[in-house]
Motif scaffolding. Structure first.
Motif, PDB file in Angstrom:
ATOM      1  N   UNK A  65      16.028  51.689  38.627  1.00 14.94           N
ATOM      2  CA  UNK A  65      16.823  52.309  39.690  1.00 14.94           C
ATOM      3  C   UNK A  65      16.105  52.192  41.036  1.00 14.94           C
ATOM      4  N   UNK A  66      14.791  52.472  41.034  1.00 17.35           N
ATOM      5  CA  UNK A  66      14.025  52.375  42.282  1.00 17.35           C
ATOM      6  C   UNK A  66      13.969  50.937  42.782  1.00 17.35           C
ATOM      7  N   UNK A  67      13.898  49.984  41.861  1.00 16.09           N
ATOM      8  CA  UNK A  67      13.747  48.580  42.240  1.00 16.09           C
ATOM      9  C   UNK A  67      15.066  47.906  42.599  1.00 16.09           C
TER      10      UNK A  67
ATOM     11  N   UNK B 162      13.276  46.489  47.377  1.00 11.94           N
ATOM     12  CA  UNK B 162      12.458  45.282  47.221  1.00 11.94           C
ATOM     13  C   UNK B 162      10.969  45.630  47.156  1.00 11.94           C
ATOM     14  N   UNK B 163      10.526  46.592  47.962  1.00 13.82           N
ATOM     15  CA  UNK B 163       9.114  46.992  47.936  1.00 13.82           C
ATOM     16  C   UNK B 163       8.792  47.789  46.679  1.00 13.82           C
ATOM     17  N   UNK B 164       9.738  48.613  46.219  1.00 15.21           N
ATOM     18  CA  UNK B 164       9.535  49.337  44.964  1.00 15.21           C
ATOM     19  C   UNK B 164       9.345  48.335  43.826  1.00 15.21           C
ATOM     20  N   UNK B 165      10.194  47.314  43.799  1.00 17.29           N
ATOM     21  CA  UNK B 165      10.100  46.283  42.759  1.00 17.29           C
ATOM     22  C   UNK B 165       8.754  45.564  42.829  1.00 17.29           C
ATOM     23  N   UNK B 166       8.330  45.197  44.028  1.00 17.99           N
ATOM     24  CA  UNK B 166       7.036  44.513  44.190  1.00 17.99           C
ATOM     25  C   UNK B 166       5.882  45.391  43.705  1.00 17.99           C
ATOM     26  N   UNK B 167       5.915  46.683  44.065  1.00 18.41           N
ATOM     27  CA  UNK B 167       4.840  47.588  43.663  1.00 18.41           C
ATOM     28  C   UNK B 167       4.782  47.767  42.149  1.00 18.41           C
ATOM     29  N   UNK B 168       5.933  48.025  41.522  1.00 18.17           N
ATOM     30  CA  UNK B 168       5.951  48.223  40.070  1.00 18.17           C
ATOM     31  C   UNK B 168       5.569  46.952  39.323  1.00 18.17           C
ATOM     32  N   UNK B 169       6.055  45.816  39.786  1.00 19.49           N
ATOM     33  CA  UNK B 169       5.729  44.539  39.140  1.00 19.49           C
ATOM     34  C   UNK B 169       4.239  44.247  39.267  1.00 19.49           C
ATOM     35  N   UNK B 170       3.687  44.445  40.442  1.00 25.04           N
ATOM     36  CA  UNK B 170       2.251  44.211  40.642  1.00 25.04           C
ATOM     37  C   UNK B 170       1.431  45.156  39.775  1.00 25.04           C
ATOM     38  N   UNK B 171       1.863  46.414  39.670  1.00 22.67           N
ATOM     39  CA  UNK B 171       1.145  47.398  38.837  1.00 22.67           C
ATOM     40  C   UNK B 171       1.134  46.953  37.379  1.00 22.67           C
ATOM     41  N   UNK B 172       2.289  46.511  36.885  1.00 19.35           N
ATOM     42  CA  UNK B 172       2.387  46.061  35.490  1.00 19.35           C
ATOM     43  C   UNK B 172       1.530  44.826  35.228  1.00 19.35           C
ATOM     44  N   UNK B 173       1.365  43.986  36.240  1.00 22.22           N
ATOM     45  CA  UNK B 173       0.598  42.749  36.074  1.00 22.22           C
ATOM     46  C   UNK B 173      -0.894  42.952  36.338  1.00 22.22           C
TER      47      UNK B 173
ATOM     48  N   UNK C 247      -2.787  47.136  59.587  1.00 25.57           N
ATOM     49  CA  UNK C 247      -3.884  47.326  58.636  1.00 25.57           C
ATOM     50  C   UNK C 247      -3.808  48.743  58.097  1.00 25.57           C
ATOM     51  N   UNK C 248      -3.953  48.882  56.787  1.00 22.91           N
ATOM     52  CA  UNK C 248      -3.795  50.150  56.079  1.00 22.91           C
ATOM     53  C   UNK C 248      -5.104  50.389  55.335  1.00 22.91           C
ATOM     54  N   UNK C 249      -5.976  51.272  55.868  1.00 27.35           N
ATOM     55  CA  UNK C 249      -7.298  51.491  55.272  1.00 27.35           C
ATOM     56  C   UNK C 249      -7.624  52.981  55.219  1.00 27.35           C
ATOM     57  N   UNK C 250      -8.762  53.303  54.634  1.00 32.01           N
ATOM     58  CA  UNK C 250      -9.271  54.681  54.562  1.00 32.01           C
ATOM     59  C   UNK C 250      -8.186  55.671  54.116  1.00 32.01           C
ATOM     60  N   UNK C 251      -7.571  55.395  52.992  1.00 33.48           N
ATOM     61  CA  UNK C 251      -6.497  56.251  52.487  1.00 33.48           C
ATOM     62  C   UNK C 251      -7.084  57.589  52.041  1.00 33.48           C
ATOM     63  N   UNK C 252      -6.631  58.665  52.680  1.00 35.75           N
ATOM     64  CA  UNK C 252      -7.074  60.001  52.302  1.00 35.75           C
ATOM     65  C   UNK C 252      -6.150  60.605  51.264  1.00 35.75           C
ATOM     66  N   UNK C 253      -4.855  60.292  51.362  1.00 38.13           N
ATOM     67  CA  UNK C 253      -3.858  60.850  50.449  1.00 38.13           C
ATOM     68  C   UNK C 253      -2.686  59.878  50.371  1.00 38.13           C
ATOM     69  N   UNK C 254      -2.141  59.719  49.176  1.00 37.57           N
ATOM     70  CA  UNK C 254      -0.925  58.926  49.043  1.00 37.57           C
ATOM     71  C   UNK C 254      -0.103  59.467  47.885  1.00 37.57           C
ATOM     72  N   UNK C 255       1.162  59.737  48.149  1.00 37.45           N
ATOM     73  CA  UNK C 255       2.094  60.221  47.138  1.00 37.45           C
ATOM     74  C   UNK C 255       3.336  59.373  47.185  1.00 37.45           C
ATOM     75  N   UNK C 256       3.887  59.098  46.017  1.00 34.16           N
ATOM     76  CA  UNK C 256       5.102  58.300  45.942  1.00 34.16           C
ATOM     77  C   UNK C 256       6.150  59.099  45.167  1.00 34.16           C
ATOM     78  N   UNK C 257       7.361  59.088  45.686  1.00 33.89           N
ATOM     79  CA  UNK C 257       8.490  59.744  45.014  1.00 33.89           C
ATOM     80  C   UNK C 257       9.603  58.729  44.852  1.00 33.89           C
ATOM     81  N   UNK C 258      10.334  58.869  43.753  1.00 33.58           N
ATOM     82  CA  UNK C 258      11.475  57.980  43.516  1.00 33.58           C
ATOM     83  C   UNK C 258      12.719  58.573  44.129  1.00 33.58           C
TER      84      UNK C 258
END
Length: 185
Positions: free
Chosen positions: A91-93, A130-141, A174-185
């Motif tokens: 659904x997210x992808x 499209x980004x949800x799909x890329x993230x989940x696919x990359x995670x699985x791989x 550029x996305x660096x020094x991540x202090x917090x990250x949360x993802x919701x569907x």
């Protein structure tokens, strides 16, 4: 300890569960033995002896040490309700996308010779499917945390900083020094 983007993706999928995962060590161990088709496979997955698995299954052992308890919970959650997890991912992808909420350092490179120094920002942004799909696919791989962050940075660059490519064309983020990250569907 800072959460990883991969862990945040896993937690987002766990939010779709329709039933709670087993709580007691005995119930969790029984579930793993059933899923992995035997005590030997469960023991290998957890890095413990087959006899220890058998003792948890029959209830002789009840309270695993913290490190083992975390491994058991992680293995159970990884296998819990696979169809529900797959449905939420699909659904997210395909239609829903996901929402990324982060506190991290963002810097920019734009036209030749111009730059904006990086600074900490709090951003909450919906990303398209499209980004949800890329993230989940990359995670699985088995993508690294850095690769997952790059996918998220590309999505945030397009949707937040370039307003879905209606402005700031060619802006690199550029996305660096991540202090917090949360993802919701």
């Amino acid at each position: 300890m800072v959460d990883s983007l991969g862990d945040s993706l896993d937690r987002a999928l766990e939010g779709a569960f329709t039933r709670p995962a087993p709580k007691s060590a005995q119930a969790q161990m029984k579930y793993l033995v059933k899923q992995l088709k035997g005590t030997k496979a469960a023991a290998q997955a957890l890095g413990i002896s087959q006899r220890t698995v058998e003792r948890y299954v029959v209830g002789k052992l009840k309270r695993p040490r913290r490190e083992l308890r975390e491994r058991i919970e992680r293995e159970v959650k990884k296998r819990w309700q696979p169809q529900v997890r797959a449905k939420a991912r699909k659904k997210a992808a395909t239609t829903g996308g996901l929402v990324v909420s982060t506190r991290a350092r963002f810097g920019f490179t734009a036209a030749p010779g111009t730059t904006d120094d990086a600074r900490i920002r709090d951003i909450t942004q919906a990303l398209p499917p499209a980004y949800a799909d890329q993230l989940f696919t990359a995670r699985e791989q088995g993508a690294t945390e850095r690769q997952l962050q790059q996918i998220a940075a590309d999505g945030l660059a397009q949707m937040y900083f370039r307003a879905n490519n209606t402005r700031a064309h060619g802006l690199g983020v550029e996305f660096t020094d991540v202090e917090r990250i949360d993802i919701e569907l």
